[in-house]
Design an enzyme around this catalytic site. Sequence first.
Site, PDB file in Angstrom:
ATOM      1  CB  THR A  22      -0.719  -7.666   4.927  1.00 18.60           C
ATOM      2  OG1 THR A  22       0.125  -7.257   3.853  1.00 18.60           O
ATOM      3  CG2 THR A  22      -0.052  -8.799   5.692  1.00 18.60           C
ATOM      4  CE  LYS A  75       3.228  -8.582   3.338  1.00 18.36           C
ATOM      5  NZ  LYS A  75       4.224  -7.704   2.738  1.00 18.36           N
ATOM      6  CE  LYS A  83      -1.981  -5.830   8.665  1.00 16.75           C
ATOM      7  NZ  LYS A  83      -2.502  -5.148   7.494  1.00 16.75           N
TER       8      LYS A  83
HETATM    9  P1  NAD Z   1      -3.168   2.985   4.587  1.00 18.16           P
HETATM   10  O1  NAD Z   1      -3.691   3.085   5.974  1.00 18.16           O
HETATM   11  O2  NAD Z   1      -2.336   4.079   4.033  1.00 18.16           O
HETATM   12  O3  NAD Z   1      -4.388   2.751   3.564  1.00 18.16           O
HETATM   13  C1  NAD Z   1      -5.553   2.056   3.864  1.00 18.16           C
HETATM   14  C2  NAD Z   1      -6.709   2.874   3.312  1.00 18.16           C
HETATM   15  O4  NAD Z   1      -7.924   2.168   3.521  1.00 18.16           O
HETATM   16  C3  NAD Z   1      -6.860   4.236   4.010  1.00 18.16           C
HETATM   17  O5  NAD Z   1      -6.820   5.272   3.041  1.00 18.16           O
HETATM   18  C4  NAD Z   1      -8.222   4.147   4.690  1.00 18.16           C
HETATM   19  O6  NAD Z   1      -8.910   5.390   4.722  1.00 18.16           O
HETATM   20  C5  NAD Z   1      -8.926   3.127   3.807  1.00 18.16           C
HETATM   21  N1  NAD Z   1     -10.062   2.479   4.450  1.00 18.16           N
HETATM   22  C6  NAD Z   1     -10.146   2.014   5.730  1.00 18.16           C
HETATM   23  N2  NAD Z   1     -11.350   1.458   5.928  1.00 18.16           N
HETATM   24  C7  NAD Z   1     -12.036   1.562   4.755  1.00 18.16           C
HETATM   25  C8  NAD Z   1     -13.324   1.169   4.324  1.00 18.16           C
HETATM   26  N3  NAD Z   1     -14.170   0.538   5.143  1.00 18.16           N
HETATM   27  N4  NAD Z   1     -13.693   1.449   3.050  1.00 18.16           N
HETATM   28  C9  NAD Z   1     -12.852   2.096   2.213  1.00 18.16           C
HETATM   29  N5  NAD Z   1     -11.621   2.496   2.566  1.00 18.16           N
HETATM   30  C10 NAD Z   1     -11.212   2.230   3.819  1.00 18.16           C
HETATM   31  O7  NAD Z   1      -2.377   1.588   4.525  1.00 18.16           O
HETATM   32  P2  NAD Z   1      -1.351   1.104   3.400  1.00 18.16           P
HETATM   33  O8  NAD Z   1       0.036   1.392   3.839  1.00 18.16           O
HETATM   34  O9  NAD Z   1      -1.843   1.555   2.061  1.00 18.16           O
HETATM   35  O10 NAD Z   1      -1.532  -0.487   3.526  1.00 18.16           O
HETATM   36  C11 NAD Z   1      -2.649  -1.159   2.974  1.00 18.16           C
HETATM   37  C12 NAD Z   1      -2.439  -2.654   3.154  1.00 18.16           C
HETATM   38  O11 NAD Z   1      -1.230  -3.042   2.487  1.00 18.16           O
HETATM   39  C13 NAD Z   1      -2.276  -3.108   4.601  1.00 18.16           C
HETATM   40  O12 NAD Z   1      -2.957  -4.332   4.756  1.00 18.16           O
HETATM   41  C14 NAD Z   1      -0.776  -3.256   4.782  1.00 18.16           C
HETATM   42  O13 NAD Z   1      -0.437  -4.204   5.763  1.00 18.16           O
HETATM   43  C15 NAD Z   1      -0.387  -3.736   3.392  1.00 18.16           C
HETATM   44  N6  NAD Z   1       1.022  -3.434   3.025  1.00 18.16           N
HETATM   45  C16 NAD Z   1       1.560  -2.206   3.271  1.00 18.16           C
HETATM   46  C17 NAD Z   1       2.867  -1.951   2.911  1.00 18.16           C
HETATM   47  C18 NAD Z   1       3.500  -0.604   3.176  1.00 18.16           C
HETATM   48  O14 NAD Z   1       4.724  -0.504   3.078  1.00 18.16           O
HETATM   49  N7  NAD Z   1       2.720   0.437   3.472  1.00 18.16           N
HETATM   50  C19 NAD Z   1       3.631  -2.933   2.275  1.00 18.16           C
HETATM   51  C20 NAD Z   1       3.040  -4.174   1.995  1.00 18.16           C
HETATM   52  C21 NAD Z   1       1.724  -4.412   2.380  1.00 18.16           C
END
Ligand code: NAD
Length: 295
Positions: free
Chosen positions: A94, A169, A244
């Site tokens: 997102t 979204k 966010k």
């Molecule tokens: P998260 O923080 O658990 O996962 C993100 C991952 O990206 C982490 O493991 C981090 O180490 C990795 N990362 C960061 N920088 C990086 C880089 N330069 N190279 C490689 N890896 C890197 O977050 P999440 O909950 O998995 O969410 C991911 C996305 O999905 C976000 O944009 C969030 O808004 C969206 N989202 C989350 C949810 C939810 O319920 N968690 C629901 C819908 C959408």
Amino acid sequence: MSMTIGFIGLGNMGAPMALNLVKAGFRVQGFDTHVAARDVAQAGGVVLAATAEECTHGADVVITMLPSGPIMLSVWGDVIPAMKDGALIIDCSTVDIDSCRNAHDLAAGRGLAALDAPVSGGVGGAVAATLTFMVGGSTDAFARAQPLLAAMGRNLTHCGEAGAGQAAKICNNMILGISMIAVSEAFGLADKLGLSRQALFDVAAKSSGQCWSLTSYCPVPGPVPTSPANNGYKPGFAAALMLKDLRLSQAASEGTGAETPLGAAATSLYEAMVAEGDGGRDFSAIFERLSNGGA
Ligand code: NAD
């Protein structure tokens, strides 16, 4: 199925999504900057790459699932030059509309097809492969992505050209943030009026106040047994993530001149909740803050 997928960002959402691709028979090469995230994915059958660029080697499709627009854009800047000709790149994070559009431009500059394909459904949906995908990009790229997205989700909607998925979204989650506060305010008022919560639920669930925040995710304990309100407001969907998404909605409103006064008010209420240390609680705990006079 012999397609090879590069998957970058193996966090709470990315790891189970990548594992569902493995289960569906795709070869998945994954990368994350965080060692623990890599280990979880590897245990589920993801082949680890040493860098984001290495993920692209031989990959027909590269998927990113990252925390923010600037991070996604920087990763796309690194991996796009390394991708093979004719490959497809998909961002499922997102992110803000500007980062999303800039990412599409980067891909177009290399002649690669690209999609923005953010999701809803949370970690539970990612694990169960029941996510909803909102997709922006060409019809042809959407058709190519469908088998992959279908391995990770249940509802796939092609929303329009580049950026339309993120727009959907952001708009959807602005409705969610506002409606959760609306439902919470109504329960707070009902309490003060001596109306039982169950009675309000029974009436509103069958009346014009009906909405997902009420019937699927009720912010007071009782009426909906599966809602986080019955589990100490453990997320679920954390208030920090709601904030966010609401901030993204307000940035988009400012950028376009759309009037979103309730979106702005919802953003302020979640800002206060997160600032006071409740960002890790489920976003429906806004009910407790409102009814305790803390909002
Ligand atoms: P998260 O923080 O658990 O996962 C993100 C991952 O990206 C982490 O493991 C981090 O180490 C990795 N990362 C960061 N920088 C990086 C880089 N330069 N190279 C490689 N890896 C890197 O977050 P999440 O909950 O998995 O969410 C991911 C996305 O999905 C976000 O944009 C969030 O808004 C969206 N989202 C989350 C949810 C939810 O319920 N968690 C629901 C819908 C959408």
